[in-house]
Design an enzyme around this catalytic site. Structure first.
Site, PDB file in Angstrom:
ATOM      1  N   GLY A   1       0.850  -1.212   0.030  1.00  0.00           N
ATOM      2  CA  GLY A   1      -0.029  -0.077  -0.013  1.00  0.00           C
ATOM      3  C   GLY A   1       1.013   1.178   0.078  1.00  0.00           C
ATOM      4  O   GLY A   1       1.560   1.495  -0.962  1.00  0.00           O
ATOM      5  N   ARG A   2       0.963   1.955   1.123  1.00  0.00           N
ATOM      6  CA  ARG A   2       1.633   3.067   1.375  1.00  0.00           C
ATOM      7  C   ARG A   2       1.179   4.276   0.251  1.00  0.00           C
ATOM      8  O   ARG A   2       2.015   4.834  -0.707  1.00  0.00           O
ATOM      9  CB  ARG A   2       3.341   2.899   1.164  1.00  0.00           C
ATOM     10  CG  ARG A   2       3.715   2.012   1.821  1.00  0.00           C
ATOM     11  CD  ARG A   2       5.261   1.822   1.603  1.00  0.00           C
ATOM     12  NE  ARG A   2       6.209   1.009   2.481  1.00  0.00           N
ATOM     13  CZ  ARG A   2       6.915   1.347   3.703  1.00  0.00           C
ATOM     14  NH1 ARG A   2       6.668   2.606   4.042  1.00  0.00           N
ATOM     15  NH2 ARG A   2       7.386   0.496   4.274  1.00  0.00           N
ATOM     16  N   HIS A   3      -0.202   4.459   0.215  1.00  0.00           N
ATOM     17  CA  HIS A   3      -0.619   5.227  -0.994  1.00  0.00           C
ATOM     18  C   HIS A   3      -1.891   5.598  -0.288  1.00  0.00           C
ATOM     19  O   HIS A   3      -2.699   5.084   0.290  1.00  0.00           O
ATOM     20  CB  HIS A   3      -0.647   4.793  -2.205  1.00  0.00           C
ATOM     21  CG  HIS A   3      -1.422   3.637  -2.304  1.00  0.00           C
ATOM     22  ND1 HIS A   3      -2.570   2.999  -2.187  1.00  0.00           N
ATOM     23  CD2 HIS A   3      -0.742   2.201  -2.837  1.00  0.00           C
ATOM     24  CE1 HIS A   3      -2.835   1.643  -2.596  1.00  0.00           C
ATOM     25  NE2 HIS A   3      -1.593   1.158  -3.068  1.00  0.00           N
ATOM     26  N   ALA A   4      -2.581   6.660  -0.925  1.00  0.00           N
ATOM     27  CA  ALA A   4      -4.078   7.215  -1.069  1.00  0.00           C
ATOM     28  C   ALA A   4      -4.458   7.213  -2.432  1.00  0.00           C
ATOM     29  O   ALA A   4      -3.493   7.560  -3.314  1.00  0.00           O
ATOM     30  CB  ALA A   4      -4.095   8.477  -0.065  1.00  0.00           C
TER      31      ALA A   4
END
Ligand code: TYD
Length: 135
Positions: A51-54
């Site tokens: 992930g490590r995202h929006a």
């Protein structure tokens, strides 16, 4: 409204019988969007953070259909960690929530339902950029 309200846990109904369990998920009914994309993540181990995202456009529901993982959610103010370890349970993630998936068990199969087709340009992958957008 806190993150728990913005990112609710969804309990799916078991419509199984003596032959085993069965969960049916219908876009726009069981979950609050029409499903355009399905992907699943497996073979990650406990040292991996994904992930490590929006996302500017996509909404998601995450379900561990096998094993366990955790997802850390933030709106840049509050933080919430959700443990996903039951195939009957999902977490809804609206647009513009930062997410990190971690602590994958060896047998983890993380199913993701998404409201959009894949478009890399709607991802915010830099946390500083995200914080700036949220402030
Ligand atoms: P990535 O966003 O890093 O996965 P995660 O959120 O689980 O950490 O995606 C990994 C690669 O896969 C990246 O090159 C983009 C590609 N990808 C697609 O082509 N379609 C998709 O639906 C997804 C989620 C990723």
């Amino acid at each position: 409204m806190g993150l728990k309200d913005i990112c609710p846990i969804i309990e799916f109904k078991d419509i199984g019988d003596e032959r085993g369990k069965l969960v049916a998920i219908e876009g726009g009914i069981t979950i609050p969007f029409e499903i355009k994309r399905v992907f699943y993540i497996f073979g990650s181990d406990s040292s991996v953070v994904r992930g490590r995202h929006a996302n500017k456009e996509s909404e998601f529901v995450l379900i561990n259909v096998a094993g366990e993982s955790k997802v850390r959610l933030t709106d840049s103010h509050e933080e919430l960690v959700v443990v996903l370890n039951r195939p009957m349970v999902g977490v809804y993630i609206p647009k513009m929530i930062w997410k990190d998936m971690f602590s994958f068990s060896k047998d983890s199969v993380l199913l993701v339902l998404a409201s959009t087709h894949y478009n890399g340009s709607e991802y915010i992958r830099d946390y500083n950029d995200y914080q700036e957008l949220m402030n």
